[in-house]
Design an enzyme around this catalytic site. Sequence first.
Site, short mmCIF file in Angstrom:
data_model
loop_
_atom_site.label_atom_id
_atom_site.label_comp_id
_atom_site.label_asym_id
_atom_site.label_seq_id
_atom_site.Cartn_x
_atom_site.Cartn_y
_atom_site.Cartn_z
NE ARG A 254 0.01 1.27 -14.10
CZ ARG A 254 -0.44 0.22 -13.44
NH1 ARG A 254 -1.69 -0.12 -13.49
NH2 ARG A 254 0.38 -0.52 -12.70
CG HIS A 258 -3.43 2.05 -10.02
ND1 HIS A 258 -4.37 2.20 -11.02
CD2 HIS A 258 -4.04 2.43 -8.86
CE1 HIS A 258 -5.50 2.64 -10.48
NE2 HIS A 258 -5.33 2.79 -9.19
CE1 TYR A 267 1.07 -4.00 -11.36
CE2 TYR A 267 1.15 -3.63 -8.98
CZ TYR A 267 0.94 -3.14 -10.26
OH TYR A 267 0.60 -1.83 -10.45
#
Lengths: 353, 321
Positions: A254, A258, A267
């Site tokens: 990805r 998100h 992160y």
Amino acid sequence: MKVIKKFEIKRIGIMNEKGIANKKLMPRLSKEDIKRLYELMIITRVFDSKAIALQRQGRLGTYAPTLGQEATIIGSSYALKRSDWIIPSFRENGMFIHRNYPIDMLFQFWAGNEAGMSKVKEVNMLPVAIPVGTQLLHAVGLAFASKFKNENNVFMACFSDGATSTGDFHEAMNLASVYKLPVIFLCQNNQYAISTPLSKQTGSETIAQKAIAYGFEGIQVDGNDVFAVYSAVKYAAEKARKSNPILIECLTYRLGDHTTSDDASKYRTEKEVSFWRSKDPIDRLRIYMQKNKLTAKEYEKKVLEDAEKIIEDAVAKAESIKLNPEDIFMHTYDELSNNLKEQLREFRKNVKS
Amino acid sequence: MSNLNMVEAINLALKQEMEKNKDIVLLGEDIGINGGVFRVTEGLYKKFPNRVVDTPISESGIIGMSIGMAIYGLKPVAEIQFEGFTYPALDQLISHAARFRNRTRNNMTASLVLRSPWGGGVKALEHHSESPETYFAHTPGLKVVIPSCPYDAKGLLISAIRDKNPVIFLEPKKLYRSIKQDVPEEEYAIPIGKANILSEGSDLTLITYGSFVRTVIPIINSLPYSIELIDLRTLSPIDYETIINSVKKTGRAIILHEAPRTLGIGAEISALIMENALLNLEAPVLRVTGYDVVTPALKLEDYYRPDEAKIKRAIERVMNF
């Protein structure tokens, strides 16, 4: 002690980052097919970037980006028959587009209007499913009913790595196996469930091997290689049509957040993201097409412009839709109970005042 | 007409509807050759081998799968073995079964039936004597039905199966074999959403459902008051009209159920009476219910379920207010 069971997991890759395809493994796809795959991947990406832009302007609700996953999304969808069913999670916009679902309705959906999902049956899809993993059981039920009716349809259930930790994933895999159902479990392993990396999602080396425990085949695929994804799903559809469920793990990434409410830089390292950017599925296909004289600058420009025009028109249409607030009452049951009729009367008074 | 208990009446309804509608498929744990742990599906597997499906122990799976089956045009009638095991399926019920129609603006519906034995009074272990009806009744999109006798069980189940919405059909296990009734051989439907006035009265309205309907009949007969007994039959959608009209006439109301008190059906009905019949009231509306505690296992269960003395005390309090 003796070994009573051994298993192996195969990985399919056909085209590398330099756009070089293994001729022996190359699926039977016409030049037109390859162009169509490219065009669908482009429009999926244009849809995606438009949706993010609209969200930033407050014109869409929270949106789940698909950047980087186009080969998995389009390659899998393209391998199915139109009579087959797709059971999406929430990162399959390109599959809706491939099935000619009205794009303005997709925008309506992401803008927060339920009416955006009101024609899914016509394209043999279920609506977007938000609770992770839950939709896999619906796929099992659809497949059960189809087999019960002696049809020959295949049901492709889409999910991501995070879903493999839910109970419903395991119940669905088990039920599909027990009843020998024509289900393809298509995992878009994009490495993260919001901030949780795959290593914290599962102790298994691959997601594909989870199929072995349920008694059916699992294969891993280079999810950024549209030819590999297409081949794998084509193979899986043939198996599924003979009542063999199958799990396909598409290794992808990805590239975006998100959702539009997330900040993936919290992160993930830039180094990691740029590593995966170098494996971009669209770049890879474009290089292949350039090498094989399937594309020219002019064609590429036109594909992009056409996609942008289609998306702009869809946005304009979506934003011209007038909502009827009373719709919130109309579809809870097939008809209004006396209780709801009373609440609707109260609602009308409130709306007027 | 034959004299049937509730198990037999439900079995008959399933059999007759399955003969009529080839899309009906039963699924659940041990419902095939075994006929279900309460034998409700006895003999049906033999008669419809492809349409009575034994499942693995997967309650979420049973309901999630039923949703897909319903969308694809079948009529799944799922059995969850005990009401205390419906909880793993709540996500599928609340997040999906109840919402497919709204989510797709009528393009798809998940009109399944969930049947489950329900309630206490049978001396069982934990999880086998629960009253979870409020969870379902609080979920827009679901209908909730609880019969109180064999005759109603047959007619209400037929309506549930023919309904175009997901229906939770809770079967009072205490009544499964404890009473028999004349049940017509032919099919008949009792409408969902309509309460049943079992006895007319002018002093007090007693509202209940399920096994307590049978408990209160002798109590009512033993008292010198004129008591109107309402069997709700359906908890969602609730029959507001029948309740309000009755309380306007009697001026007094008691709601009786074995589910915990707080936020139970009794609270809803009490609020409803306050909103619509306050000036008709002669006494406070009372709730006689289970306590807000974990349903006790068999040894202490009798201390939990409202008993005759507790019900009588409430009636006297209201009548002598």
